[in-house]
Scaffold this active site. Structure first.
Site, PDB file in Angstrom:
ATOM      1  N   ILE A  82       0.860  -1.175   0.000  1.00 55.90           N
ATOM      2  CA  ILE A  82       0.000   0.000   0.000  1.00 55.90           C
ATOM      3  C   ILE A  82       0.899   1.228   0.000  1.00 55.90           C
ATOM      4  O   ILE A  82       2.060   1.164   0.374  1.00 55.90           O
ATOM      5  CB  ILE A  82      -0.977   0.022   1.207  1.00 55.90           C
ATOM      6  CG1 ILE A  82      -0.232  -0.113   2.531  1.00 55.90           C
ATOM      7  CG2 ILE A  82      -2.029  -1.066   1.067  1.00 55.90           C
ATOM      8  CD1 ILE A  82      -1.149  -0.087   3.754  1.00 55.90           C
ATOM      9  N   ASP A  83       0.367   2.343  -0.463  1.00 52.53           N
ATOM     10  CA  ASP A  83       1.173   3.553  -0.633  1.00 52.53           C
ATOM     11  C   ASP A  83       1.724   4.065   0.695  1.00 52.53           C
ATOM     12  O   ASP A  83       1.177   3.788   1.765  1.00 52.53           O
ATOM     13  CB  ASP A  83       0.335   4.654  -1.291  1.00 52.53           C
ATOM     14  CG  ASP A  83      -0.130   4.282  -2.689  1.00 52.53           C
ATOM     15  OD1 ASP A  83       0.584   3.511  -3.359  1.00 52.53           O
ATOM     16  OD2 ASP A  83      -1.207   4.750  -3.098  1.00 52.53           O
ATOM     17  N   LYS A  84       2.778   4.842   0.598  1.00 55.32           N
ATOM     18  CA  LYS A  84       3.452   5.392   1.775  1.00 55.32           C
ATOM     19  C   LYS A  84       2.473   6.049   2.747  1.00 55.32           C
ATOM     20  O   LYS A  84       2.532   5.810   3.960  1.00 55.32           O
ATOM     21  CB  LYS A  84       4.504   6.412   1.320  1.00 55.32           C
ATOM     22  CG  LYS A  84       5.175   7.169   2.465  1.00 55.32           C
ATOM     23  CD  LYS A  84       6.114   8.237   1.929  1.00 55.32           C
ATOM     24  CE  LYS A  84       6.698   9.065   3.076  1.00 55.32           C
ATOM     25  NZ  LYS A  84       7.576  10.153   2.571  1.00 55.32           N
ATOM     26  N   ARG A 136      -7.248   5.701  -5.515  1.00 59.64           N
ATOM     27  CA  ARG A 136      -7.006   7.133  -5.697  1.00 59.64           C
ATOM     28  C   ARG A 136      -7.345   7.576  -7.123  1.00 59.64           C
ATOM     29  O   ARG A 136      -7.964   8.617  -7.336  1.00 59.64           O
ATOM     30  CB  ARG A 136      -5.545   7.451  -5.357  1.00 59.64           C
ATOM     31  CG  ARG A 136      -5.178   7.107  -3.914  1.00 59.64           C
ATOM     32  CD  ARG A 136      -3.675   7.064  -3.695  1.00 59.64           C
ATOM     33  NE  ARG A 136      -3.065   8.373  -3.818  1.00 59.64           N
ATOM     34  CZ  ARG A 136      -1.752   8.580  -3.773  1.00 59.64           C
ATOM     35  NH1 ARG A 136      -0.921   7.556  -3.637  1.00 59.64           N
ATOM     36  NH2 ARG A 136      -1.268   9.807  -3.894  1.00 59.64           N
TER      37      ARG A 136
END
Length: 305
Positions: free
Chosen positions: A137-139, A238
């Site tokens: 998963i993204d930062k 997103r």
């Protein structure tokens, strides 16, 4: 090594090979692609080409992605939020701001660094830089990740992801008041030609992407939604929420500049379910919203009176 084939479309006619291939994956740079061409890892229609080769519509580009260069990942003691652990798998609740695995210019402070200190027996299938990492998963997205502690577990979990049998539910705060209670976004995602750091909905060099959503709560100018992933493309939620006109609050890459006060997109991977690789029993885990998202929701509720 990973093998990928790319079919060149009319719109890409006469573009340089390094530009075209660098747009396939967010982690690839043009200089990296040029090195692959020089090393013979990229062929067009079965033939070796030069770095300045310009593609033609109908070309079939074969890419052999080399394994990552061996690199010592330094174990770092961290206060990881381990939700579950046994001999085969580990489930961790990742905080906002933590990168999942080392990459160029970012070799310390990642989840992998912490996992290396926590346990020594991670799967090696994903290479030296991504031991045990099955998905990411993204930062600045918080929430649950499954980690493989051996190759058997890794293969099982990857196969479940490919078969779309895992359960991955996210909660997100988005801009706008969504009129529909639920829906499905079925729109392919690929590299944004105007900004290679971004993904976008496109038919060019894209992959199928499906997100199901339902509204949990509506506010003045915002909506709390739950999104369930059917596929797992880079930045999928997103990109999809922006595509339908409801970008995530706080999203520095895909959202408006005027947004809620939160350090990164308001997105949390709250539910994770999968079949245990060895016991073949279904397991499901849930992580509460991070405090910063709870605080935002409290403010939005108070504003509604």
């Amino acid at each position: 090594m990973e093998h990928i084939e790319v079919n060149i479309e009319e719109e890409q006619q006469s573009e340089r090979i390094d530009k075209v291939i660098a747009s396939v994956d967010p982690g690839w740079s043009r200089s990296q692609v040029q090195n692959w061409v020089k090393d013979g890892n990229i062929t067009v229609n079965g033939k070796q080409i030069k770095t300045n080769y310009k593609v033609s519509a109908g070309d079939v580009v074969s890419i052999t992605v080399p394994d990552p260069t061996p690199l010592d990942v330094i174990p770092e003691e961290m206060d990881l939020d381990i939700v579950y652990e046994d001999h085969d798998v580990l489930v961790v609740n990742k905080p906002r701001g933590m990168v999942v695995h080392p990459a160029s210019g970012n070799y310390t402070g990642t989840l992998v660094n912490g996992l290396m200190a926590h346990c020594k027996d991670l799967s090696g299938i994903n290479g030296v830089l991504r031991p045990g990492i099955v998905h990411r998963i993204d930062k600045d997205t918080t929430g649950l990740l499954m980690v493989a502690k051996n190759d058997m577990a890794h293969e099982s979990l990857v196969n479940q992801l490919k078969a779309k049998t895992t359960k991955r539910k996210y909660k997100a705060i988005v801009h706008g008041v969504m009129p529909h209670d639920r829906g499905t976004i079925d729109a392919p995602i690929g590299r944004d030609k105007s900004d290679r750091q971004k993904m976008t909905v496109t038919d060019e060099n894209s992959r199928d992407a499906v997100t199901h959503f339902n509204v949990l709560e509506r506010f003045d100018g915002y909506t709390l939604v739950e999104c369930q992933l059917e596929t797992g493309r880079t930045h999928q939620i997103r990109v999809h929420m922006k595509y339908i006109g409801f970008p995530l609050a706080g999203d520095p890459k895909y959202g408006p500049k005027k947004t809620l006060d939160i350090n990164g997109q308001a997105l949390h991977a709250g539910v994770l379910g999968f079949q245990h690789p060895r016991r073949d029993t279904y397991m499901e885990f849930e992580a509460p919203l991070p405090q910063d998202m709870e605080d935002l929701l409290d403010k939005l509720r108070r504003k509604m009176g």
